[in-house]
Write an enzyme that holds these catalytic residues in place. Structure first.
Site, PDB file in Angstrom:
ATOM      1  N   GLN A 121       0.828  -1.208   0.000  1.00 57.04           N
ATOM      2  CA  GLN A 121       0.000   0.000   0.000  1.00 57.04           C
ATOM      3  C   GLN A 121       0.863   1.259   0.000  1.00 57.04           C
ATOM      4  O   GLN A 121       1.592   1.510   0.959  1.00 57.04           O
ATOM      5  CB  GLN A 121      -0.907   0.000   1.234  1.00 57.04           C
ATOM      6  CG  GLN A 121      -1.914   1.124   1.236  1.00 57.04           C
ATOM      7  CD  GLN A 121      -2.683   1.169   2.527  1.00 57.04           C
ATOM      8  OE1 GLN A 121      -2.127   1.473   3.577  1.00 57.04           O
ATOM      9  NE2 GLN A 121      -3.964   0.860   2.483  1.00 57.04           N
ATOM     10  N   GLY A 122       0.798   2.026  -1.073  1.00 60.69           N
ATOM     11  CA  GLY A 122       1.550   3.275  -1.159  1.00 60.69           C
ATOM     12  C   GLY A 122       0.664   4.473  -0.902  1.00 60.69           C
ATOM     13  O   GLY A 122       0.343   5.233  -1.810  1.00 60.69           O
ATOM     14  N   SER A 124       0.785   6.389   2.580  1.00 61.58           N
ATOM     15  CA  SER A 124       1.430   7.363   3.464  1.00 61.58           C
ATOM     16  C   SER A 124       2.700   7.934   2.837  1.00 61.58           C
ATOM     17  O   SER A 124       3.358   7.282   2.027  1.00 61.58           O
ATOM     18  CB  SER A 124       1.790   6.702   4.794  1.00 61.58           C
ATOM     19  OG  SER A 124       0.625   6.413   5.512  1.00 61.58           O
ATOM     20  N   GLU A 239     -11.044  -1.400   5.813  1.00 61.87           N
ATOM     21  CA  GLU A 239     -10.037  -1.578   6.842  1.00 61.87           C
ATOM     22  C   GLU A 239     -10.639  -1.376   8.232  1.00 61.87           C
ATOM     23  O   GLU A 239     -10.280  -2.051   9.177  1.00 61.87           O
ATOM     24  CB  GLU A 239      -8.903  -0.568   6.608  1.00 61.87           C
ATOM     25  CG  GLU A 239      -7.765  -0.709   7.588  1.00 61.87           C
ATOM     26  CD  GLU A 239      -6.593   0.186   7.222  1.00 61.87           C
ATOM     27  OE1 GLU A 239      -6.787   1.135   6.454  1.00 61.87           O
ATOM     28  OE2 GLU A 239      -5.506  -0.087   7.705  1.00 61.87           O
TER      29      GLU A 239
END
Lengths: 377, 358
Positions: A121-122, A124, A239
């Site tokens: 997951q990119g 932050s 999430e």
């Protein structure tokens, strides 16, 4: 109000239980936390087994109730955690399923389900933690490609990932939330550098990812250009929905183990400690009920988890830290021994009030979206 | 699994809320509190306790026997209960031994609650009751908690079907609980041994209390659960009050709710209330003793801390008698002393952590 499951659901539970009892003893030993290739192979292997047994799509296709049963039973049986498949199964997959084109679904979903590809997951960035909308990684159009430059941080499993769900800024002039786009970035593209970050808990759980004029086909864009914020909210609500349900079951098991240990080492005779464990039992029982409450609400609203997820996430992340603090009290001086399983877990638990939106951000979300308080500053 | 209110349950909750708003709204609450306040200042008739400085202490020392109401110890179904006129020192006897001082219980309100089915809710229809279950009782008692309804609600509810007149609200039934009795002087019947009961100067203006030296029997799980439901009502209500105030009250040119410190206090109140809600409702469905113990712990926390934080959000206004916030906190504190208290629930849950549950 009803907490019982339908006969079909109970049948699903029984079948799953039976399969777990048959399958788990045959699993290879778990690799050490530092062995990234080993972890990748192990996690994909477990996903493959789930796929072959017909359980791979439980996270997506099943009703929330069935998903809850799946998480409860696998955790009770001590099955492997979702591990490196976390982002694919719980973030990128559901997002592509909800927002992608038919071609995108056909390209990316089956390898996730079959245990062939790992996603990271990119989201932050160094300058944008919980404030996702502040992200700066830029992307501009060049023919059929986007050209991406910038950096990402806290990217779990980046070392072993095939794909990255990447948020980039495509509309620098637009208001913060409006100029963001969601891209599927192949991790073998030229211009990507991955630098593992060692955490305070020991192993490198995540990495920094540097992007230097990386080319991503426009065909890899999910949703419209500059519509990435809305696309992302789909992912995040997942999430904050049932993602932690299995962990609550795990915490309840740890709590019972703590009681066993305390009875063994004599600390059980301390009424203050006993009461502390009793209170934690109340806490995790309530968190399980809250999960069921949220799942029922999600089922009633067509499967989309609501703001109740923030309530759960906030309460759970603190409860988990309280649990391992209590574990330290049970262990006494041994709580400083990294070879005692609860010691690394205590260190890891420190991430929970930070990751996936800090507790402070969750408080603000609740204040604004549930209580209708004015936007703060 | 459909862990949500059914349409019928929602209708019941809304109906009770509306009925209570008509019968016991904020004005009625304020009037009752003011009357109790005036009465308390005038002392208590019947020599139960002195007036002036330190009345509680002097009563505990010397006025006990005189102030104690020698009520019958009812053990429920076994003896068929005691009627409102049958109990020693019953409705007919404002004289002898009766600590008849304020606050008085509004008998009209009590009968109205009876008409609403408050007490007969779980009594089978064949016995003239409403025939509903524990879940519905929890929803109704949550509303009672929200409205700060005064009176020995749980004790009378539990006596319905066993004590004549309790189901309809004709009879007010109090109960000895954890060394205390609520509303002893106003009760027509009392369950438990009240020998040696001594009035104390109650912190909650709408819950008169007596201390009793009697042994403490194991609390009834239903009493624990319904108390937790009342706490949940308080938790929800103080959340609303805090948020309303944070939206409306301006300081430094902005609503105070725009300040993170205030917003986060309010969010904390909601998080505790919603966690408690899941625990209390689940315990109503399962009636499992460990679930009930968990519900009680979470609901006590949600009510007490919620009321305290609500008071904090109200600032100086929260510290005054004019605001309703202190009443919620005081009642929440009273309820924490009921049915074994949190300590007992924590021990129940500790004991439930066994190797088998690993």
């Amino acid at each position: 109000m009803d907490l019982s499951y339908t006969p079909e659901e109970e049948e699903f539970r029984a079948r799953l239980r039976e399969w777990l009892a048959r399958t788990l003893p045959a699993l290879p030993p778990r690799p050490s936390p530092d062995d990234w290739p080993g972890r990748r192979a192990y996690d994909l292997g477990w996903q493959r087994r789930l796929y072959e047994a017909g359980y791979a799509g439980v996270h997506w296709d099943a009703t929330p109730s069935v998903r809850l049963i799946f998480l409860e039973e696998t955790e009770k049986a001590g099955a492997p955690y979702v591990g490196a498949n976390f982002v694919g199964l719980l973030h990128a997959g559901p997002t592509i399923a909800a927002e992608g084109t038919d071609a995108q679904r056909a390209r990316w979903l089956p390898p996730i389900l079959r245990g062939e590809e790992v996603w990271c997951q990119g989201f932050s960035e160094p300058e944008a933690g919980s404030d996702l909308a502040a992200l700066r990684t830029r992307a501009w159009r060049d023919g059929d490609d986007y050209v991406v430059s910038g950096s990402k941080i806290w990217t779990s499993h980046a070392e072993v990932a095939d794909w990255c769900e990447l948020l980039v800024r495509t509309g620098p002039a637009a208001p913060k939330h409006r100029g963001i786009t969601w891209l599927a970035l192949p991790m073998d593209a030229p211009g990507i550098t991955v630098r593992p970050l060692r955490t305070l808990a020991g192993p490198a759980e995540f990495a920094e990812v540097f992007l230097d004029e990386v080319r991503v086909p426009v065909a890899n864009r999910v949703g419209d250009e500059n519509d990435g914020w809305r696309v992302t909210m789909v992912t995040l609500s997942f999430e904050r929905g049932t993602a932690f349900a299995g962990e609550v079951v795990a915490c309840r098991r740890v709590l019972a183990e703590l009681a066993v240990e305390a009875r063994k080492n004599g600390r059980w005779d301390d009424p203050a400690l006993r009461r502390r464990l009793g209170r934690l039992n109340a806490e995790f029982r309530a968190l399980w009920r809250l999960t069921q409450w949220n799942v029922s609400a999600a089922e009633a609203s067509g499967g989309v988890p609501g703001a109740g997820g923030s309530v759960f996430k906030l309460r759970y992340s603190h409860a988990r830290q309280d649990l391992y603090d209590a574990a330290a009290e049970v262990l006494g001086p041994d709580c400083l021994d990294l070879d005692r399983p609860w010691t690394p877990d205590r260190l890891s638990s420190l991430a929970y009030t930070i990751a996936a939106g800090t507790s402070q951000v969750q408080h603000s979300i609740i204040a604004e979206r549930i209580l209708g308080l004015p936007k703060g500053r | 699994m459909r862990f949500r209110l059914t349409d019928d349950q929602r209708a019941l909750r809304d109906g009770v809320r509306e009925a209570l708003a008509r019968r016991f709204d904020g004005r009625a609450l304020r009037a009752a509190v003011e009357e109790a306040d005036r009465g308390g200042g005038a002392g208590v008739r019947g020599g139960a306790r002195g007036t002036g400085e330190g009345p509680g202490r002097s009563a505990a020392g010397g006025g006990g026997a005189g102030g104690a109401r020698a009520a019958a110890a009812l053990d429920g179904r076994g003896h068929g209960g005691t009627g409102s006129s049958g109990g020693p020192g019953g409705a007919g006897g404002p004289g002898e031994g009766r600590a008849a001082g304020p606050p008085r219980l509004d008998r009209g309100l009590w009968r109205a609650l009876g008409d609403l089915g408050f007490f007969a809710l779980r009594v089978p229809e064949t016995d003239g009751g409403v025939g509903l279950g524990l879940t519905e009782a929890v929803l109704v008692f949550e509303e009672a908690g929200r409205a700060l309804l005064p009176g020995p609600l749980v004790a009378t509810h539990l006596a319905a079907g066993a004590v004549p007149g309790a189901a309809t609200g004709e009879t007010v039934v109090a109960a000895v609980d954890g060394g205390l009795v609520e509303w002893l002087a106003e009760a027509d019947a009392v369950r438990g041994d009240t020998t040696g009961a001594v009035p104390l100067r109650s912190l909650d203006p709408l819950t008169p209390l007596h201390r009793v030296p009697a042994a403490r029997p194991a609390p009834d799980p239903v009493a624990i659960l319904l108390t937790a439901a009342e706490q949940l009502g308080t938790a929800g209500r103080v959340c609303e009050l805090a948020a309303q105030h944070a939206r409306a009250r301006e300081q430094f040119g902005r609503p105070i709710g725009a300040f993170q410190a205030v917003a986060h206090l309010c969010a904390g109140i909601l998080v505790r209330a919603e966690t408690a809600r899941a625990a209390v409702y689940a315990a109503a469905v399962t009636a499992d003793p460990a679930d009930i113990a968990a519900a009680r712990i979470l609901a006590d926390e949600a009510a007490v801390r919620g009321a305290r934080d609500c008071l904090q959000v109200h600032g100086g206004m929260g510290f005054t008698w004019e605001s309703e916030v202190h009443l919620h906190l005081k009642r929440a504190w009273v309820r924490t002393q009921r049915a074994g208290g949190v300590t007992e629930s924590e021990e129940v849950l500790a004991a439930a952590l066994t190797p088998e549950t690993v």
